[in-house]
Design an enzyme around this catalytic site. Structure first.
Site, short mmCIF file in Angstrom:
data_model
loop_
_atom_site.label_atom_id
_atom_site.label_comp_id
_atom_site.label_asym_id
_atom_site.label_seq_id
_atom_site.Cartn_x
_atom_site.Cartn_y
_atom_site.Cartn_z
N LYS A 124 0.86 -1.18 0.00
CA LYS A 124 0.00 0.00 0.00
C LYS A 124 0.89 1.23 0.00
O LYS A 124 2.02 1.17 0.49
CB LYS A 124 -0.90 0.03 1.25
CG LYS A 124 -2.17 0.80 1.05
CD LYS A 124 -3.22 -0.07 0.39
CE LYS A 124 -4.43 0.71 -0.06
NZ LYS A 124 -5.52 -0.18 -0.46
N ASP A 164 -6.84 4.22 -4.85
CA ASP A 164 -7.52 4.02 -3.56
C ASP A 164 -8.24 5.34 -3.31
O ASP A 164 -8.46 6.12 -4.26
CB ASP A 164 -6.49 3.69 -2.45
CG ASP A 164 -7.14 3.14 -1.19
OD1 ASP A 164 -7.50 1.96 -1.17
OD2 ASP A 164 -7.34 3.91 -0.22
#
Ligand code: 2IT
Length: 444
Positions: A124, A164
Site C-alpha cells: 500500500k 484508492d
C-alpha cells in the site's frame, strides 16, 4: 503462537500505530486456533514474520502550487509481503494518511490478494496530499513529484500500484505518464489505467460489483435473495457507485449515500439518474452530498450523521476505516439488519464486529467483500502481459467466478454450527496460502 504474548510485543514495538495494531490483532485472534494445528508455522515463526512489512519507503514530495508557492507533502510505499506474487496494492491520497494507516492497509491487502486466487503480494502507498480543491495542473505536478521518488521501487514484476481513496483515473494517468517517461518503458505498471493505455474494462466498477456478487452469495446461504431488500450505503465515490449500480440492477433498493458533510436518505431508492448524479457530485470536487436533497424530491439530508440510523435490511459501508462503530451496530441490529457487507477496508470497528457476530448477523469483512477491485487489477495485469484486451463480459465473468471462490473459501474455514463467521473464514483462508508459501520458501 500465543496471541496475547505476541500482541504485547508488537504493541510495545509499534505504540502509536492504532490502525495497524487493530488490523493485526483481528487477524491473529481469528487464525490462532488453526495456526496452532500446524507446527511448521510455529517452527518458522510465521506469525512474527508476517506482521512486519518487508520494507517501507518514506519520502518528501515537493511541488509548486498555482500561486507559485512550494508545497511539501509526505510520500510512502509499504511493501508488505511478496511471498505469493509481486507487491500489489493501491495508493491513497488523503490528509489522514500516515504510516499506521498504510501499514494496516498493506497488511490487509496481503490476505485479500491471497483470497483472490491470483498471484499477487500485498502493498500500500500514499500521501497526506489532499486532491480536493486542487486544480488539474496542481494534481499533475504533485503526482509527477510523487513518481520522481516512487518509480525506482516499482515495476511490472516488482510492485504494481493502483488507486484508492483520492486516487482515481486522473491521478493514475499522471503517475503512469511520469513512470513511463522515467523508466523508458511501457509495461503496464499501475492498474486502474485509462482504456487508451492498457486499462481493463470493468476495473472502475469492479470493487462495487464484486461486493454485490459476494453479498448475493451471503444472502443465498441464508436462503434469501437481494430482490426487494433495502440497502444503506455510505460514501459516494467509485466504490459506492459500483455497489449502488449493481445492487439496484439486481432489484435492491439503495436508500442512502453519504459524504463528509452527512448523509442522504432517499426512501424511493436510487435509480440510473440518481446514480449518475452521484458521479457528478463526486466530480464537482466539493466533497458534499447535501445538493442531492435539493435535486431529488422526497429525499432528505442529515447533516453530520451516518446512514446507519436508518432501518434497512442490508448495510454496506463503502467509505473508509472504522466508519461503523459499536453504537451504529447496535442500532442496525435493533432495526433488524440481516446482512452487513463491509466494502471499505476495515470499515467496522472491533466493537461493531463483535456485536454483529454476537447477534448472529452475517458480517462479511472488507478483505473478502471488496477483493473484486484488486482481483480485477490482477486481470488487468494478465491482459497487459498477454498484450490483449478482454471484453467486458469476459472480465465480469472472471470477476464473478473469483467472488464465488472467495465466498466458498470463507465457508471452508468459517462455519460455526449453523452460523457462518465470514471474518474467521476469510482471515484463515487468506493467511494459510501466504503462510504455506513462506514455509516452502525458507527464512528470507
Ligand atoms: O484496497 C484495495 O484493494 C484497493 N485499493 C485496490 C488495490 C489494487 O491494486 O487494485
Amino acid at each position: 503462537m500465543k496471541v496475547d504474548k505476541l500482541m504485547a510485543e508488537i504493541e510495545a514495538k509499534h505504540a502509536g500505530e492504532p490502525e495497524y495494531l487493530q488490523a493485526v490483532k483481528e487477524v491473529l485472534v481469528t487464525v490462532e486456533e488453526e495456526y496452532n494445528k500446524h507446527p511448521e508455522f510455529e517452527n518458522h515463526r510465521i506469525a512474527e514474520r508476517i506482521v512486519e512489512p518487508d520494507r517501507i519507503f518514506t519520502f518528501k514530495v515537493t511541488w509548486v502550487d498555482d500561486n507559485g508557492v512550494p508545497q511539501v507533502n509526505l510520500g510512502y510505499r509499504v511493501q508488505y509481503n511478496n511471498a505469493i506474487g509481486p507487491y500489489k496494492g493501491g495508493i491513497r491520497f488523503h490528509p489522514s494518511v500516515n504510516l499506521s494507516i498504510l501499514k494496516f492497509l498493506g497488511f490487509e491487502q496481503t490476505f485479500k490478494n491471497s483470497l483472490t486466487t491470483l498471484p499477487m503480494g500485498g502493498a500500500k502507498g500514499g500521501s497526506d496530499f489532499n486532491p480536493k480543491g486542487k486544480s488539474d495542473a496542481e494534481v499533475m505536478r504533485f503526482c509527477q513529484a510523487f513518481m520522481l521518488e516512487l518509480w525506482r521501487h516499482i515495476g511490472p514484476e516488482t510492485d504494481v500500484p493502483a488507486g484508492d481513496i483520492g486516487t482515481g483515473a486522473r491521478e493514475i494517468g499522471f503517475m503512469y505518464g511520469m513512470y513511463r517517461k522515467l523508466a523508458q518503458e511501457n509495461t503496464g505498471v499501475f492498474t486502474g489505467k485509462g482504456m487508451t493505455y492498457g486499462g481493463s474494462l470493468i476495473r472502475p466498477e469492479a470493487t462495487g460489483y464484486g461486493a454485490v456478487y459476494f453479498l448475493v452469495n451471503m444472502l443465498k446461504d441464508a436462503g434469501d435473495s437481494l430482490k426487494g431488500k433495502t440497502v444503506a450505503i455510505s460514501g459516494f465515490g467509485n466504490v459506492a457507485w459500483g455497489a449502488a449500480s449493481k445492487a439496484t440492477e439486481l432489484g435492491a433498493k439503495v436508500v442512502t449515500i453519504s459524504g463528509p458533510d452527512g448523509y442522504i436518505y432517499d426512501p424511493a431508492g436510487l435509480d440510473a439518474d440518481k446514480i449518475a448524479y452521484m458521479l457528478e457530485l463526486r466530480a464537482s470536487n466539493n466533497d458534499v452530498v447535501e445538493p442531492y436533497a435539493k435535486r431529488f424530491a422526497g429525499s432528505k439530508f442529515f447533516a453530520a450523521k451516518k446512514p446507519w440510523e436508518q432501518k434497512v435490511d442490508i448495510a454496506m459501508p463503502c467509505a473508509t476505516q472504522n466508519e461503523l462503530g459499536g453504537e451504529d451496530a447496535k442500532t442496525l441490529i435493533a432495526n433488524g439488519v440481516k446482512v452487513v457487507a463491509e466494502v471499505s477496508n476495515m470499515g467496522c470497528t472491533p466493537e461493531a464486529i463483535d456485536a454483529f457476530i454476537h447477534a448472529k448477523i452475517a458480517y462479511g469483512p472488507g478483505k473478502a467483500v471488496n477483493a473484486g477491485g484488486v482481483a480485477t487489477s490482477g486481470l488487468e495485469m494478465s491482459q497487459n502481459s498477454q498484450k490483449l484486451n478482454w471484453t467486458a463480459e469476459e472480465v465480469d465473468a472472471k470477476l464473478h467466478q473469483i467472488m464465488d471462490s472467495i465466498h466458498a473459501a470463507c465457508l471452508e474455514y468459517g462455519r460455526e454450527g449453523g452460523y457462518i463467521n465470514y471474518m474467521k473464514g476469510a482471515n484463515i483462508a487468506g493467511f494459510m496460502k501466504v503462510a504455506r508459501s513462506m514455509v516452502e520458501q525458507g527464512v528470507i
